[in-house]
Design an enzyme around this catalytic site. Structure first.
Site, PDB file in Angstrom:
ATOM      1  CD  GLU A 153     -21.343  -0.207  72.223  1.00 56.98           C
ATOM      2  OE1 GLU A 153     -20.249  -0.521  72.723  1.00 56.98           O
ATOM      3  OE2 GLU A 153     -21.578   0.897  71.715  1.00 56.98           O
ATOM      4  CD  GLU A 159     -17.581  -1.056  65.113  1.00 57.72           C
ATOM      5  OE1 GLU A 159     -17.372  -1.346  66.303  1.00 57.72           O
ATOM      6  OE2 GLU A 159     -17.744   0.101  64.711  1.00 57.72           O
ATOM      7  CG  ASP A 186     -22.752   3.626  69.737  1.00 58.43           C
ATOM      8  OD1 ASP A 186     -23.160   4.517  68.964  1.00 58.43           O
ATOM      9  OD2 ASP A 186     -21.546   3.454  70.004  1.00 58.43           O
ATOM     10  CG  HIS A 189     -22.799   0.665  66.912  1.00 60.19           C
ATOM     11  ND1 HIS A 189     -21.836   0.455  65.958  1.00 60.19           N
ATOM     12  CD2 HIS A 189     -22.126   0.795  68.087  1.00 60.19           C
ATOM     13  CE1 HIS A 189     -20.644   0.451  66.525  1.00 60.19           C
ATOM     14  NE2 HIS A 189     -20.791   0.661  67.825  1.00 60.19           N
ATOM     15  CG  HIS A 212     -21.691   4.829  73.576  1.00 64.44           C
ATOM     16  ND1 HIS A 212     -21.008   3.682  73.278  1.00 64.44           N
ATOM     17  CD2 HIS A 212     -21.200   5.266  74.782  1.00 64.44           C
ATOM     18  CE1 HIS A 212     -20.148   3.419  74.256  1.00 64.44           C
ATOM     19  NE2 HIS A 212     -20.258   4.363  75.173  1.00 64.44           N
ATOM     20  NE  ARG A 218     -18.783   5.262  66.699  1.00 61.48           N
ATOM     21  CZ  ARG A 218     -18.351   4.054  66.964  1.00 61.48           C
ATOM     22  NH1 ARG A 218     -17.425   3.508  66.211  1.00 61.48           N
ATOM     23  NH2 ARG A 218     -18.825   3.357  67.973  1.00 61.48           N
ATOM     24  CD  GLU A 247     -17.938   4.467  71.849  1.00 65.99           C
ATOM     25  OE1 GLU A 247     -17.324   3.692  72.591  1.00 65.99           O
ATOM     26  OE2 GLU A 247     -18.826   4.087  71.067  1.00 65.99           O
TER      27      GLU A 247
HETATM   28  C1  LER Z   1     -17.736   0.684  71.616  1.00 63.87           C
HETATM   29  O1  LER Z   1     -18.535   1.399  72.512  1.00 63.87           O
HETATM   30  C2  LER Z   1     -18.241   0.784  70.245  1.00 63.87           C
HETATM   31  O2  LER Z   1     -19.203   1.457  69.980  1.00 63.87           O
HETATM   32  C3  LER Z   1     -17.581   0.028  69.206  1.00 63.87           C
HETATM   33  O3  LER Z   1     -17.808   0.607  67.972  1.00 63.87           O
HETATM   34  C4  LER Z   1     -16.132  -0.223  69.445  1.00 63.87           C
HETATM   35  O4  LER Z   1     -15.335   0.571  68.647  1.00 63.87           O
HETATM   36 MN    MN Z   2     -20.361   2.552  71.468  1.00 59.90          MN
END
Ligand code: LER
Ligand code: MN
Length: 269
Positions: A153, A159, A186, A189, A212, A218, A247
Site C-alpha cells: 500500500e 505516513e 487507498d 491516500h 480501500h 477518510r 477503511e
Molecule cells: C493502512 O491501510 C493505511 O491506510 C495506513 O494509513 C495505516 O494507518
Molecule cells: Mn489503507
C-alpha cells in the site's frame, strides 16, 4: 466488485480508520445485518484470533475474509521492514510471514501498510527502498508457498516518505518481478497524492489488487467530496473484481459509517 468493512482488535490503534472495534463476533453480526460480503481484519498478532473461531464466525454470518492488516506489527510491536536494526527488520518480516499464513487459511492476502516504515537518518531513501524490495521479494516467495498473496500500500506523505503514488508502487513492484504482490489503492491516500484518482487507477491496471474505499476526509464514501463515479468507471475499465473495503473513521459512529458505506456501495456498484 465486493464490499468489505474493517474491524480492529488493536487498542493501540484507537483513533485510527477502522469502522468496528474490539468485539469481533458483534462486528461480524453487524456486517451480515448490513449485507457486507466480507470483513477486513486488523489483529494484534498473527496468533491473536483462533483460525477455527474465525472460521465459525465467518461461516455463521455468510462472510469472507477480504484481507488481514499487519499494522499492529508497527503500532504495537514497533517493527518495521526498513528499520536500521537488522534484528527488527527480521522480526518484522517474520511477523508479516506469519500473518500471510493466518490469512491463507481464508484465502485472504496480508497488507503491508505502515510496516513499510520510512527513510530516516542513516537509512536513506535508496537504502530503505532496497530493504523494502528485499522484504517484498521474500514475502512474494512465502505467499507462493502458502498459495496466498500480499498487498503493498502506497501511503500519503504524512505516513511514509517511501512510496506515495500508485505509479511509484507499480515501479517498485515491477522492478522486483513479484507475482503475488499487488497494490492496495487507498482512495484516501490517493486523494492527497494523486493528480487524478481515476487516471492513477487506469495506469496501475492489473497491479490493482485491493481498494480501500474511503472518502476525501477518510470518512465513509459519500461523507466527503470525492467523486466516486469516475473512480468506479476506471475500476470497471481495468476489470477490477476485488473488494471495496471501508477503511474509514467510525464517524459519526461505527454503525452510521458502516451504513453509509454499504449505501454508497450499492449506489455505485
Ligand atoms: C493502512 O491501510 C493505511 O491506510 C495506513 O494509513 C495505516 O494507518
Ligand atoms: Mn489503507
Amino acid at each position: 466488485m465486493k464490499s468489505a468493512i474493517t474491524i480492529s482488535l488493536v487498542p493501540e490503534a484507537r483513533g485510527g480508520p477502522f469502522v468496528f472495534w474490539d468485539d469481533l463476533p458483534a462486528a461480524c453480526r453487524k456486517a451480515k445485518e448490513l449485507g457486507f460480503d466480507a470483513i477486513e481484519l486488523f489483529p494484534p498478532a498473527p496468533d491473536a484470533v483462533e483460525v477455527s473461531e474465525l472460521r465459525t464466525l465467518l461461516d455463521d454470518n455468510g462472510l469472507s475474509l477480504a484481507a488481514v492488516g499487519t499494522g499492529a506489527g508497527w503500532v504495537k510491536h514497533k517493527l518495521s521492514l526498513t528499520s536500521p536494526d537488522e534484528t527488527i527488520r527480521d522480526k518484522a518480516l517474520d511477523f508479516v510471514k506469519r500473518m500471510i499464513e493466518f490469512g491463507a487459511h481464508f484465502g485472504a492476502p496480508a497488507i503491508i501498510g505502515s510496516m513499510q516504515g520510512r527513510a530516516d537518518g542513516a537509512v536513506t531513501k535508496p537504502i530503505a527502498l532496497r530493504y523494502l524490495g528485499n522484504a517484498l521479494f521474500k514475502l512474494d516467495e512465502h505467499a507462493a508457498d502458502y498459495e496466498s498473496s500480499v498487498l503493498y500500500e502506497p501511503l500519503n506523505r504524512y505516513e511514509t516518505n517511501l512510496v506515495h503514488t500508485q505509479a511509484d508502487g507499480v515501479a517498485l513492484l515491477g522492478g522486483l518481478s513479484v507475482k503475488r504482490v499487488k497494490l492496495l489503492c487507498d482512495l484516501y491516500h490517493m486523494n492527497i497524492e494523486e493528480v487524478n484518482l481515476a487516471d492513477a487507477l487506469l495506469a496501475a491496471g492489473e497491479y490493482v489488487g485491493h481498494v480501500h474505499f474511503a472518502d476525501s476526509n477518510r470518512r465513509a464514501a459519500g461523507m466527503g467530496h470525492t467523486d466516486f463515479v469516475p473512480v468506479m468507471k476506471a475500476l470497471r475499465e481495468i476489470g477490477y473484481e476485488g473488494y471495496l473495503s471501508a477503511e474509514v473513521l467510525p464517524l459519526p459512529d461505527s454503525d452510521a459509517a458502516a451504513k453509509q458505506t454499504i449505501e454508497s456501495f450499492r449506489k455505485l456498484v
